[in-house]
Scaffold this active site. Structure first.
Site, PDB file in Angstrom:
ATOM      1  N   ALA A 128       2.119  -7.380 -17.458  1.00  0.00           N
ATOM      2  CA  ALA A 128       0.681  -7.083 -17.472  1.00  0.00           C
ATOM      3  C   ALA A 128      -0.050  -8.003 -16.500  1.00  0.00           C
ATOM      4  CB  ALA A 128       0.117  -7.259 -18.881  1.00  0.00           C
ATOM      5  N   GLU A 168      -5.972  -7.317 -10.523  1.00  0.00           N
ATOM      6  CA  GLU A 168      -6.942  -6.662 -11.402  1.00  0.00           C
ATOM      7  C   GLU A 168      -7.353  -7.610 -12.519  1.00  0.00           C
ATOM      8  OE1 GLU A 168      -5.773  -2.680 -12.582  1.00  0.00           O
ATOM      9  OE2 GLU A 168      -4.739  -2.354 -10.679  1.00  0.00           O
ATOM     10  N   THR A 232      -9.297   5.284  -6.560  1.00  0.00           N
ATOM     11  CA  THR A 232     -10.142   6.365  -7.076  1.00  0.00           C
ATOM     12  C   THR A 232      -9.318   7.344  -7.907  1.00  0.00           C
ATOM     13  OG1 THR A 232      -9.946   7.207  -4.794  1.00  0.00           O
ATOM     14  CG2 THR A 232     -12.067   6.303  -5.459  1.00  0.00           C
ATOM     15  N   TYR A 233      -8.865   6.856  -9.037  1.00  0.00           N
ATOM     16  CA  TYR A 233      -8.144   7.668 -10.012  1.00  0.00           C
ATOM     17  C   TYR A 233      -8.230   6.969 -11.370  1.00  0.00           C
ATOM     18  CZ  TYR A 233      -4.835   4.589  -7.521  1.00  0.00           C
ATOM     19  OH  TYR A 233      -4.250   3.547  -6.851  1.00  0.00           O
ATOM     20  N   TRP A 356      -0.992   6.965  -5.252  1.00  0.00           N
ATOM     21  CA  TRP A 356      -0.308   6.335  -6.386  1.00  0.00           C
ATOM     22  C   TRP A 356       0.332   7.465  -7.182  1.00  0.00           C
ATOM     23  CZ3 TRP A 356       1.166   1.593  -7.766  1.00  0.00           C
ATOM     24  CH2 TRP A 356       1.719   1.458  -9.052  1.00  0.00           C
TER      25      TRP A 356
END
Length: 375
Positions: A128, A168, A232-233, A356
């Site tokens: 993670a 992230e 953008t998903y 992706w």
């Protein structure tokens, strides 16, 4: 061109209508194992006539090192770049290589004419994202210098052409430090003939709240990198309600903000190569969607004699089916949704698109991209 199957159509009737062979339709659209055509299914038909052009749109995309070589080989001839996911690192700045050796994928990329790029992620032992690791590398100069030196050595030794930074859940207080780290990495890499890209969570404003967004500064990261990929998903996602993975109306909101902060010629627009299958009714915190490939989705629709529909607002296909007495809702991508996405990226003057990922087959999507680029 793209043809949407109607009631009564067959491979034979479509092949006769457009002057292509049934074998070509089967091969290009990966119809192997399909017992019958699905009403609403979109087929790519390569007739030699181009209807829509996107110029020389750059193409990139991610792969895991354990990808099926045959599946990857379908995509690579249509790609300019391959981002290999991923290397991690320790709190001391030492690199952690992928569990599966990356050299076979690197070599396969070079043979196909695609430049391989090392992807760097702050993964912990559980796999993670770990913002403590991010903090260590962006705030501690010694750790940062060690990590950058290790990256340069690995890029040189393994045959990569650069580094893609995919961090992230960056803490808001590390926003500037993170951008400075990307800039420091870029300075070293550029000096040695390599490039640096950065993956960005899909923001719609500078002050957007949420752990995914507050540590990401579009303007600073755009200035400090050679290229950015907008993720953008994931509007439709595993634990969310049924909807398109990348509805084009939502994607456009991200693009409109991005071009205010980052030069368009630096931007890759993210495109998903997958969909989701939700059991119904959806219950927040309980329902979990299954990830599904685009080719797999059509096979599923055929198995249950479902009709594929197309949402004109989201520019995305979907269908419903019932299994063991329970309804399901499926959203995925097809050549219609890809055509809309490629055209959208081109209309903004972006550098290109980034996928992706390449774990699942979708030959029609890659053929469509090359056809729209005139290659």
């Amino acid at each position: 061109m793209i043809y949407v199957v109607e009631q009564g159509d067959s491979l034979y009737s479509i092949s006769q209508r457009f002057g292509v062979t049934e074998a070509q339709l089967i091969r290009d659209n990966q119809l192997y194992g399909l017992s019958h055509l699905v009403v609403g299914q979109a087929l790519l038909i390569l007739t030699g006539e181009k209807t829509v052009s996107v110029g020389d749109l750059f193409s990139s995309g991610y792969t895991y090192t354990f990808v099926n070589p045959g599946v990857l080989s379908e995509a690579l001839p249509h790609m300019d770049e391959l981002m290999v996911f991923s290397y991690g690192f320790t709190i001391d700045g030492e690199l952690i290589p992928p569990a599966v050796d990356d050299l076979p994928v690197i070599r396969q990329a070079w043979r196909a004419g695609a430049e391989p790029v090392l992807v760097l992620t702050p993964f912990d032992a559980s796999g993670a994202f770990n913002n403590y690791l991010v903090r260590q590398v962006v705030e501690n100069k010694q750790v940062q210098d060690t990590l950058i030196a290790n990256l340069l050595q690995t890029v040189e030794e393994r045959g990569y052409m650069g580094v893609d930074v995919d961090f992230e859940f960056i803490l808001p207080e590390d926003r500037v430090y993170y951008a400075e780290f990307v800039g420091n990495l870029r300075e070293v890499m550029n000096r040695n003939g390599y490039k640096v890209s950065v993956a960005l969570a899909p923001k719609v404003s500078a002050d957007q709240r949420g752990l995914l967004y507050e540590g990401i500064d579009y303007r600073l990261l755009g200035e400090n990198s050679d290229q950015v990929l907008l993720m953008t998903y994931e509007w439709g996602y595993t634990y969310g309600p049924p909807m398109a993975v990348a509805p084009i109306n939502k994607v456009r909101q991200v693009l409109d903000y991005a071009v205010q902060e980052i030069p368009a010629e630096k931007i890759l627009m993210g495109v998903p190569n997958y969909g989701y299958d939700w059991p119904l009714p959806f219950e927040q915190g309980v329902t979990e969607a299954r990830t599904i490939g685009n080719v797999e989705a059509v096979l599923l629709a055929a198995e249950y004699y479902a009709e594929i529909r197309f949402d004109e607002t989201a520019k995305s296909p979907y269908f419903f089916y019932m299994e063991n007495g329970r309804d399901h809702e499926v959203w995925f991508e097809d050549v219609r949704s890809y055509e809309a996405k490629f055209s959208l990226a081109n209309s903004y003057g972006f550098r290109g698109v980034g996928f992706w990922n390449f774990q699942r087959p979708f030959l029609a999507g890659w053929l469509l991209l090359s056809d729209m680029r005139g290659r």
